[in-house]
Design an enzyme around this catalytic site. Structure first.
Site, short mmCIF file in Angstrom:
data_model
loop_
_atom_site.label_atom_id
_atom_site.label_comp_id
_atom_site.label_asym_id
_atom_site.label_seq_id
_atom_site.Cartn_x
_atom_site.Cartn_y
_atom_site.Cartn_z
N SER A 73 5.35 7.69 12.90
CA SER A 73 5.31 6.37 12.29
C SER A 73 6.20 5.37 13.04
CB SER A 73 5.75 6.45 10.83
OG SER A 73 4.87 7.24 10.08
N ARG A 86 -2.60 12.25 9.97
CA ARG A 86 -1.32 12.85 10.38
C ARG A 86 -1.02 14.07 9.51
NH1 ARG A 86 2.57 8.28 11.70
NH2 ARG A 86 1.49 8.45 13.69
N ASP A 138 3.18 -0.77 11.44
CA ASP A 138 2.70 0.55 11.06
C ASP A 138 2.04 1.15 12.28
OD1 ASP A 138 1.92 2.19 8.25
OD2 ASP A 138 0.59 2.57 9.96
N ARG A 149 8.27 3.32 11.80
CA ARG A 149 9.40 2.89 10.97
C ARG A 149 10.68 2.69 11.78
NH1 ARG A 149 8.85 8.60 7.99
NH2 ARG A 149 6.82 7.65 7.77
N ASP A 184 0.80 -1.23 0.00
CA ASP A 184 0.00 0.00 0.00
C ASP A 184 0.83 1.28 0.00
OD1 ASP A 184 1.03 -0.11 2.56
OD2 ASP A 184 -0.88 -0.04 3.61
N HIS A 185 2.10 1.22 0.38
CA HIS A 185 2.89 2.43 0.59
C HIS A 185 3.64 2.92 -0.64
CE1 HIS A 185 2.06 2.42 4.82
NE2 HIS A 185 3.02 3.28 5.11
#
Length: 791
Positions: A680, A485, A192, A682, A127-128
């Site tokens: 996020s 966000r 995520d 990450r 999706d990213h």
């Protein structure tokens, strides 16, 4: 790889309240599949019940819902220490979910552990990596071509190690999870930060770094600091623009205002170390997808996760999405899917839905709240750009059928009056199921007729994957989104873009107004015929009357025989890179090392490891490390990506300076401010620091996920015992971290500061390492420890 399957439509009636009440007294049925895609993996409500029986005897007090779900998944309920905010729980999650950007590094780490297949149901969601620019078809086709190497790697790795794979175009991970995998009482971890979206179905869904996911996929208990419990009591009912107009169709209220209100109350760090649990009579007026919206944005207040108790709306949603067996099982188990009478919370916030009013949050942070009725005045006072350049709806946060019907009701009314949007209007369906259903029911057609552009089923502009051509970088402009966000530069990479967050219906109405001066509740627009036009309150439908259309089949199940599958990563690849283990701790204190950067002000994971154009390097640690901390403000000169090399005295980029230190075998330290690493999940924001030679990150306070990610990579996340000591340190100082040989849970370390004048003084710094995490530090990383234990 993917083909259209025969159209499937899920329909089914909800079970009556009386029937549900009788069934709730029964034992949960056995052998209920967790999903249609994993018919041989079953919901284990019995484990929860057995664990709770043990925990109740031990604690002898009523339990909150979040406690029931977490403690129900304890690895060893009889011996686990349980103290909110203190203990580290050892948990056995039901599922792991990964989006494609973070999945690359998670799977590379899993591969290096030498384990043949995942130990729990797991999936990857593409999706990213889809850039929003021209429209769904063109953008998806381009993404498949540009990202073919990465998609092929993810597809083959999933097939090899027994994970489900959702290809590009499937939709956003959180929407796919709530449509297919989440169930009341589940414990889900996802790579995520907005994984909590599944709390809309009563799951404790928690965002983590990839190393945490590797733990669970490897069959190791997952560690989580026992969260505190913040209760949000919902009372009253929504009205006006926070509720539907009178209609013969079912029309639930918008839930976006709830979380915008809570974000304004608790701020971006008010939920840190806690689970936000909603309760009270107002809960029953919110749809399951509305609850998902609330939980999704709970990540913006720093919460571990957010969760709602089991409701009839959850049952309706499960049935409507083709999971009637799960719906019935959860209804029968519902006594354990709500808080006990008399359960105590660490903090309680009350939100009266009757008093809620539309609001807009931002710019640059999701907790700056302005009531809509004051937005015009506030925008003028603060000189925010008046013209709204773009309005964007959808994403994982607000793209449910309910959201789309409410927004479409306004667009349809405006189009019928002859109006077109004045701002760019962009719609991002959250999943292929939502896209197919809203296309069939004419909603997307309404948006197109209004002048809107439909993007692919992907994250797109929400995460910076937006090829904007209408404004130049540095040009001040206003955008309004229904995303979760809005940090500086988040959506389009332009630090001058003022990003605001509102509900999908407010965003849609503002697209027609085109200005911060327009209040769609009170103001009128002029139609082409010269007549005044005023919006009616939005009207929506909770679930499609004709059932959901699943659209294209984009799911790849792992094959039964995986022995012949090989995974190749080219040594010349610029997108993927096999990992090499980090070196273990050398057994010594850290002595007289330079400060790479003393960060001033807010430093999110977007500042530490930007997304947008850097997403393409998420599987290549060396390449993506070239973005390390380039968005952080250097306190020495007030600039980003410009730091002094303490050896040469020259200014260079942050990564360039770090690479110089690494090449000369000089460890370095980062100094940071409050809530460092918010945003996020990450883990690249931690891995790049470790890869380029960082030894420690010392700040006033950390965001939860980032602190854990730093520990996982063998770094020292430390906090000033006295936050004012941050001001005593200058960029040219040398730092020593003393006491590492005796690193012990709860025992502070000493930070010795050496000034250029040779003056020295000591500062106390705290850590939150427990015994298990100390082994990660000594081994060089948690992954090193896993690999050692599996030999």
């Amino acid at each position: 790889m993917f083909s259209r399957s025969a159209t499937r439509v899920f329909k089914g009636p909800a079970v009556s309240g009386a029937l549900g009440a009788r069934r709730a007294m029964a034992t949960a049925p056995q052998k209920v599949p967790m999903s249609r895609h994993e018919p041989n993996k079953f919901i284990n409500y019995q484990r929860i019940a057995d664990n709770l029986e043990i925990v109740r005897k031990r604690l002898d007090r009523p339990l909150t819902l979040s406690e029931k779900v977490l403690y129900g998944h304890l690895d060893n309920a009889a011996e686990q220490d349980i103290q909110r905010g203190v203990s580290y729980l050892q948990l056995r999650p039901d599922r792991v979910v990964c989006q494609d950007a973070t999945a690359q590094m998670a799977l590379l780490q899993f591969m290096s552990a030498g384990i043949p297949e995942v130990a729990v149901p797991s999936s990857v969601h593409c999706d990213h990596l889809i850039l929003g620019e021209s429209g769904a078809a063109e953008d998806l086709a381009r993404a498949k071509e540009v990202n073919k190497e990465v998609y092929d790697f993810l597809s083959s790795t999933c097939a090899k190690y027994n994970l489900g794979f959702w290809g590009p175009g499937s939709g956003i991970i959180h929407q796919i999870v709530i449509e297919n995998y989440a169930f009341p009482g589940a414990l889900i971890i996802g790579t995520d930060s907005h994984t909590p979206n599944a709390g809309g179905l009563g799951a404790a869904a928690i965002g983590v770094g990839g190393a945490d996911a590797v733990d669970v996929m490897s069959g190791i208990p997952w560690e989580l600091k026992c969260p505190k419990a913040i209760g949000v009591k919902l009372t009253g009912k929504m009205n006006g623009w926070t509720s539907p107009k009178v209609s013969t169709e079912p029309s639930p209220p918008s839930a976006a205002y709830i979380i915008l209100e809570v974000a304004g109350i608790l701020t971006v760090k008010g939920g840190t170390g806690a689970i936000v649990e909603y309760f009270g009579p107002g809960v029953n007026s919110v749809s399951a997808t509305g609850m998902g919206t609330v939980c999704n944005m709970g990540a913006e207040i720093g919460a571990t996760t957010s969760i709602f108790p089991f409701t009839e709306s959850m049952h309706r949603y499960l049935v409507s999405t083709g999971r009637p067996e799960v719906a019935e099982a959860s209804k029968q188990f519902s006594k354990n899917l709500r808080a006990d009478e008399g359960a105590k919370y660490d903090e309680v916030v009350e939100v009266n839905l009757s008093e809620l009013e539309p609001r807009i949050n931002g710019p640059f942070t999701p907790d700056l709240m302005t009531p809509l009725k004051k937005f015009k005045e506030t925008a003028r006072e603060k000189s925010w750009p008046q013209d709204i350049s773009a309005c964007l709806i959808g994403s994982c946060t607000n793209s449910s059928y309910e959201d789309m019907t409410r927004a479409a009701s306004l667009a349809k009314e405006a189009v019928a009056a002859g109006l077109k949007v004045k701002s760019d209007f962009i719609v991002t369906p959250g999943s292929e199921q939502i896209r197919a259903t809203t296309e069939r029911d004419g909603l997307l057609g309404i948006f197109r007729e209004a002048g809107g552009t439909i993007l692919a089923n992907a994250c797109g502009p929400c995460i910076g994957q937006w090829a904007r051509h209408d404004v130049k970088k540095g040009e001040r402009n206003t955008i309004v989104t229904s995303y979760n966000r809005n940090f500086t530069g988040r959506n389009d990479g332009n630090p001058a873009t003022h990003g605001f967050v509102a509900s999908p219906e407010i965003v849609t109405a503002l697209a027609f107004g085109g200005s911060t001066d327009f209040n769609p509740i009170t103001d009128t627009l002029t139609t082409p015929s010269g007549k005044p036009f005023k919006f009616s309150p939005p009207n929506g439908t909770e679930l499609p009357a004709r059932g959901f259309d699943t659209g294209l089949n984009t799911y790849q199940a792992p094959p039964a025989d995986r022995s012949s599958i090989t995974i190749q990563v080219s040594p010349d690849s610029q997108r993927l890179q096999l990992l090499k283990p980090f070196k273990p701790w050398n057994g010594k204190d850290i002595e007289e090392v330079p400060i790479l950067i003393k960060v001033k002000g807010k430093c999110t994971t977007d500042h530490i490891s930007m997304a947008g154009p850097w997403l393409k390097y998420r599987g290549h640690l060396d390449n993506i490390s070239n973005n390390m901390l380039i968005g952080a403000t250097n306190s020495e000169n007030g600039e980003a990506n410009s730091v002094r090399n303490q050896v040469t005295g020259e200014f260079d980029t942050v990564p360039g300076t770090a690479r110089y230190y690494k090449a000369h075998d000089i460890p370095w330290v980062v100094i940071g401010d409050e809530n460092y690493g918010e945003g996020s999940s990450r883990e690249h924001a931690a891995m790049s620091v470790r890869f380029l030679g960082g030894a420690a990150v010392i700040v006033k306070s950390f965001a939860r996920i980032h602190e854990t990610n730093l520990k996982k990579q063998g770094l020292l996340p430390l906090t000033f015992h006295n936050p004012k000591d941050y001001d005593r340190i200058s960029s040219e100082d040398k730092l020593s971290i003393l006491g590492l040989k005796d690193l012990t849970p709860g025992k502070p370390l000493t930070l010795r500061v050496t000034k250029p004048s040779s003056e020295k003084f000591d500062i106390t710094v705290d850590h939150t390492f427990n015994e298990n995490q100390i082994t990660w530090f000594r081994a060089g990383s948690a992954l090193n420890e896993i690999a050692k234990s599996k030999k």
